[in-house]
Design a protein around this motif. Sequence first.
Motif, PDB file in Angstrom:
ATOM      1  N   VAL A 109      37.953   7.688  20.330  1.00  0.00           N
ATOM      2  CA  VAL A 109      36.703   7.010  20.799  1.00  0.00           C
ATOM      3  C   VAL A 109      36.053   7.805  21.774  1.00  0.00           C
ATOM      4  O   VAL A 109      36.841   8.199  22.823  1.00  0.00           O
ATOM      5  N   GLU A 110      34.594   8.067  21.659  1.00  0.00           N
ATOM      6  CA  GLU A 110      33.927   9.095  22.621  1.00  0.00           C
ATOM      7  C   GLU A 110      32.608   8.698  22.871  1.00  0.00           C
ATOM      8  O   GLU A 110      31.890   8.456  21.812  1.00  0.00           O
ATOM      9  N   PRO A 111      32.084   8.705  24.099  1.00  0.00           N
ATOM     10  CA  PRO A 111      30.616   8.155  24.172  1.00  0.00           C
ATOM     11  C   PRO A 111      29.830   9.371  23.740  1.00  0.00           C
ATOM     12  O   PRO A 111      28.446   9.024  23.457  1.00  0.00           O
ATOM     13  N   GLU A 112      29.913  10.601  23.757  1.00  0.00           N
ATOM     14  CA  GLU A 112      28.926  11.747  23.658  1.00  0.00           C
ATOM     15  C   GLU A 112      28.862  12.119  22.220  1.00  0.00           C
ATOM     16  O   GLU A 112      29.943  12.495  21.658  1.00  0.00           O
ATOM     17  N   ALA A 113      27.634  11.909  21.679  1.00  0.00           N
ATOM     18  CA  ALA A 113      27.635  12.343  20.280  1.00  0.00           C
ATOM     19  C   ALA A 113      27.971  13.750  19.650  1.00  0.00           C
ATOM     20  O   ALA A 113      28.459  13.964  18.851  1.00  0.00           O
ATOM     21  N   ALA A 115      31.357   5.253  21.391  1.00  0.00           N
ATOM     22  CA  ALA A 115      31.520   4.108  22.050  1.00  0.00           C
ATOM     23  C   ALA A 115      31.874   4.245  23.355  1.00  0.00           C
ATOM     24  O   ALA A 115      32.625   5.473  23.659  1.00  0.00           O
ATOM     25  N   SER A 116      31.499   3.526  24.244  1.00  0.00           N
ATOM     26  CA  SER A 116      32.222   3.540  25.951  1.00  0.00           C
ATOM     27  C   SER A 116      33.571   3.118  25.920  1.00  0.00           C
ATOM     28  O   SER A 116      33.808   2.169  25.250  1.00  0.00           O
ATOM     29  N   GLY A 117      34.212   3.714  26.742  1.00  0.00           N
ATOM     30  CA  GLY A 117      35.707   3.237  26.923  1.00  0.00           C
ATOM     31  C   GLY A 117      35.821   1.842  27.691  1.00  0.00           C
ATOM     32  O   GLY A 117      36.809   1.271  27.499  1.00  0.00           O
ATOM     33  N   SER A 118      34.502   1.405  28.335  1.00  0.00           N
ATOM     34  CA  SER A 118      34.563   0.375  29.089  1.00  0.00           C
ATOM     35  C   SER A 118      33.941  -1.055  28.038  1.00  0.00           C
ATOM     36  O   SER A 118      34.284  -2.149  28.435  1.00  0.00           O
ATOM     37  N   ARG A 119      33.588  -0.539  26.817  1.00  0.00           N
ATOM     38  CA  ARG A 119      33.355  -1.409  26.010  1.00  0.00           C
ATOM     39  C   ARG A 119      33.859  -1.211  24.521  1.00  0.00           C
ATOM     40  O   ARG A 119      33.067  -0.701  23.755  1.00  0.00           O
ATOM     41  N   LEU A 120      35.131  -1.070  24.320  1.00  0.00           N
ATOM     42  CA  LEU A 120      35.882  -0.706  23.060  1.00  0.00           C
ATOM     43  C   LEU A 120      35.345  -1.669  21.780  1.00  0.00           C
ATOM     44  O   LEU A 120      35.705  -2.777  21.845  1.00  0.00           O
ATOM     45  N   PRO A 121      35.310  -1.193  20.902  1.00  0.00           N
ATOM     46  CA  PRO A 121      34.625  -1.988  19.735  1.00  0.00           C
ATOM     47  C   PRO A 121      35.656  -2.397  18.696  1.00  0.00           C
ATOM     48  O   PRO A 121      35.298  -2.020  17.565  1.00  0.00           O
TER      49      PRO A 121
END
Length: 251
Positions: free
Chosen positions: A82-86, A103-109
């Motif tokens: 999981v990584e927020p940067e494309a 995705a953001s680590g503070s909102r894991l899908p």
Amino acid sequence: MTEAMDAEFDTVAEWTAEVAIDLGPDYYVPAGCRGSGSPAALDWLIDRMDLSPGQSLLDSGAGVGGPADHAAQRRSVLPLLVEPEAGACRAAQRLFDHPVVQASGSRLPFPDESVDAAWCLGVLCTTPDKGALLSELRRVVRPAGAIGLLVFVATDVLPADTPDGNQFPTAGLLTDLAGTTGLDIETWQGATGLDPPSREWQDREQTVTERLEECYGDERAWQVAEDQSRRMGTLVSEGHVSGELLVLRRP
């Protein structure tokens, strides 16, 4: 994200994948671990987390994916990145055959209690909402599952020239955060006492860095990312921050 964080985890991440692919598969993991922890630190976490073949391992803030692939090679775990940067997501997909989610680590899908174990390397010290990040890790890990952390902790008053986007917790705050999110600290080790990488690993990592400098040294994104790395190195060498390894356990 600040300009420096975007440079490091978006633009330079993709350049890193291009360079590693050009150099060959032996360079993939050292390239993918640049700035994300030494082999000894990763092995310490793998051993203390008691990872075993077939377990799912969530890497939250996975970057280019080198640490997760190192764990897969060591213990045959099944990484989920999981990584927020494309840019980092694309780089990880090019280098490693593991699922990658932006995705953001503070909102894991992911659903509650859906992974066996998780780790988060060098990320907690870059996010303002540290409690949300730890709470999400606790939520998605199954009961009794391990959560590994590499955190850079402030040891005294920080100088003005700190890396952009970093918000280093104290050891006391880190302890409090674990308690308030319902996680038990099972073990804690300073990273400075661990063995250095092998000469082979260091040579490959240095070759990647030299090739990046050669190809992209005139680009602003490279210069910004290197300045960020220099500032971080100064903080560590002068003792203002220390790298700390923790294994937390969900009761």
